[in-house]
Enzyme design. Structure first.
Site, PDB file in Angstrom:
ATOM      1  N   GLY A 225       0.792  -1.221   0.000  1.00 11.11           N
ATOM      2  CA  GLY A 225       0.000   0.000   0.000  1.00 11.11           C
ATOM      3  C   GLY A 225       0.825   1.272   0.000  1.00 11.11           C
ATOM      4  CG  ASP A 245       4.517  -4.117   7.477  1.00 10.28           C
ATOM      5  OD1 ASP A 245       3.756  -4.392   8.434  1.00 10.28           O
ATOM      6  OD2 ASP A 245       4.139  -3.501   6.462  1.00 10.28           O
ATOM      7  CG  ASN A 292       2.821   4.141   6.037  1.00 10.40           C
ATOM      8  OD1 ASN A 292       1.969   4.906   5.591  1.00 10.40           O
ATOM      9  ND2 ASN A 292       2.771   2.831   5.825  1.00 10.40           N
ATOM     10  CE  LYS A 299     -17.091  -3.598  16.615  1.00 12.31           C
ATOM     11  NZ  LYS A 299     -18.277  -4.331  16.084  1.00 12.31           N
ATOM     12  CG  ASN A 303     -21.581  -0.626  20.034  1.00 12.39           C
ATOM     13  OD1 ASN A 303     -22.238  -1.089  20.958  1.00 12.39           O
ATOM     14  ND2 ASN A 303     -22.137  -0.071  18.961  1.00 12.39           N
ATOM     15  CE1 TYR A 357      -6.318   5.336  11.137  1.00  9.65           C
ATOM     16  CE2 TYR A 357      -7.781   7.110  10.457  1.00  9.65           C
ATOM     17  CZ  TYR A 357      -6.678   6.317  10.218  1.00  9.65           C
ATOM     18  OH  TYR A 357      -5.934   6.494   9.089  1.00  9.65           O
TER      19      TYR A 357
END
Length: 451
Positions: A225, A245, A292, A299, A303, A357
């Site tokens: 990505g 990663d 990155n 949610k 929740n 987020y």
């Protein structure tokens, strides 16, 4: 890479006629940087009058073979006349001398004829001063008005064209070439309506064909990505890359590292010994650090379980903070290093179902702003890049209606590509880009959400 079928249709012969008949938008396929290109601008450049414009004229021959002026007394720059001269691929307007409201009419007088003479995917850059840097309230007010003008202009441009405002501090004129090489070229294809401040910085790029030559870069979350595209672009520009990663992505990571001539490191950045492992793999130090890696665990707050909240905040925010500080403390991050944090426009505007987020991405923006003055004495810059809707395999899995809304809700009427984010990161990683620090660069096509 996911295909935008609406753009394909709207740019076909039949589709073009149909969308015009029913009044639908026709997004333009954006021009992007291609291997083998030699000049930032392939076309005609118009430069206005003004003190900053005079600085631009000194290096303009390195940007393009064809530059024009509004005046007929500028050497090597023929006068441009609307309707008679060639169409324009790039425009630089110096607004730094606008200090009173009545002078703002110069914006209208200059741009009204110019807008009808732009080529497809043209680039406009307006030069000014940061309002906060001016002691005169009327001058500060006028420069703030220039910002409002530039953002609105971006929403009126067509055919893939873009506009940016660069606010140039006294003494920072030498950094204009690097900034214009980026913002007047296809490397900034999915960036529009942005305002950045250029501060004094003594570093310069020595080789524009490989601006990152000799620099060592670490990119987290780089197996696929956006992260993989960032690694590819940094390597293209001459950097030696260390790709990091999670262990589960080892095969993809090692394959990409082999292709780029870099190194691969399978490592969980939230591990307690992550910083020590990085130091062992970077014995010669680090010049470019790109955070990155990130996850989503969406949610609504009602929740949201503790494990979903904690995982996102730890990986997206706390791990970059810990690793950055540790690499600073143990001397791995060298003086004049470049740090780039991958934020998001949701960190500026919020997003339903993503309180964890958006908090993490907003935290990264705050971290960049707070750390910039702390790192200034070492010549280290730190910035956040905030992508909007980017075409990835992740967004391909979104429900159709949400995906289409994400694509169309910006001035360019389409989603960006991982390359667009990577080009922004590569520019911020250059030595001369230390003139930009503590700022947020949105790669979102001037999305209608955010700031």
């Amino acid at each position: 890479m996911p295909s935008d079928r609406y753009i394909d249709f709207a740019n076909s012969d039949m589709g073009r006629r149909l969308v015009k008949a029913v009044g639908l938008p026709t997004p333009t396929r954006l021009e992007r940087w291609q291997a083998g290109r030699l000049r930032p601008i392939e076309g005609n450049l118009l430069i206005s009058s003004g003190p900053l414009a005079d600085q631009v004229r000194q290096f303009a021959p390195r940007l393009t073979d064809a530059q024009y002026s509004l005046d007929n007394d500028v050497p090597d720059a023929p006068q441009w006349v609307a309707g008679q001269s060639p169409r324009l691929k790039a425009v630089v307007f110096d607004a730094s001398g606008l200090h009173r409201a009545e002078q703002l009419v110069q914006l209208r007088d200059f741009f009204k004829p110019v807008l009808r003479e732009l080529e497809r995917c043209a680039r406009i850059v307006i030069l000014g001063h940061a309002p906060a840097s001016l002691d005169d309230p009327l001058a500060a007010s006028t420069q703030q008005a220039v910002e409002g003008f530039s953002r609105s202009l971006g929403k009126e441009l067509r055919d893939g064209s873009t506009v940016q405002l660069l606010q140039v501090a006294t003494g920072a004129e030498a950094q204009l070439e690097g900034a214009l090489r980026f913002f007047l070229s296809p490397k900034s294809a999915f960036i529009s309506g942005q305002v950045l401040q250029l501060e004094l910085n003594g570093n310069q790029v020595q080789d524009w064909s490989r601006p990152l030559a000799g620099r060592r870069a670490l990119v987290t979350g780089s197996a696929r990505g956006i992260g993989a595209s960032i690694a590819e672009t940094l390597a293209r520009d001459g950097a030696q890359v260390l790709l990091l990663d999670v262990p589960q992505a080892r095969a993809e990571l090692e394959a990409l590292a082999a292709r780029l001539g870099g190194q691969a490191l399978a490592l969980d950045i939230s591990a307690q010994d992550a910083a020590e492992q990085l130091r062992e793999h970077l014995p010669e130090g680090l010049d470019i650090l790109v955070h990155n890696a990130g996850i989503t665990r969406d949610k609504t707050l009602a929740n949201m379980t503790p494990d979903l909240w904690d995982a996102v905040l730890d990986i997206n925010l706390q791990a970059p903070q810990r690793l950055t500080q540790a690499l600073l403390d143990n001397g791995t991050l060298r003086s004049d290093a470049r740090i780039v944090l991958m934020a998001s426009i949701s960190g500026l505007a919020g997003n339903r179902g993503q309180t964890n987020y958006t908090a993490s991405k907003a935290g990264l923006i705050g971290y960049a702003r707070a750390m910039a003055p702390i790192l200034k004495d070492r010549g280290i810059s730190i910035n956040a890049v905030a992508p909007g809707f980017i075409e990835t395999h992740m967004t391909e899995k979104m429900p159709f209606a949400l995906r289409e809304a994400g694509r169309r809700m910006n001035s360019l009427g389409q989603g960006g590509l991982p390359q667009d984010v990577a080009e922004a990161v590569a520019w911020l990683s250059q030595s001369g880009s230390g003139a930009v620090s503590g700022q947020v660069l949105r790669v979102c096509g001037q999305s209608v959400i955010g700031a």
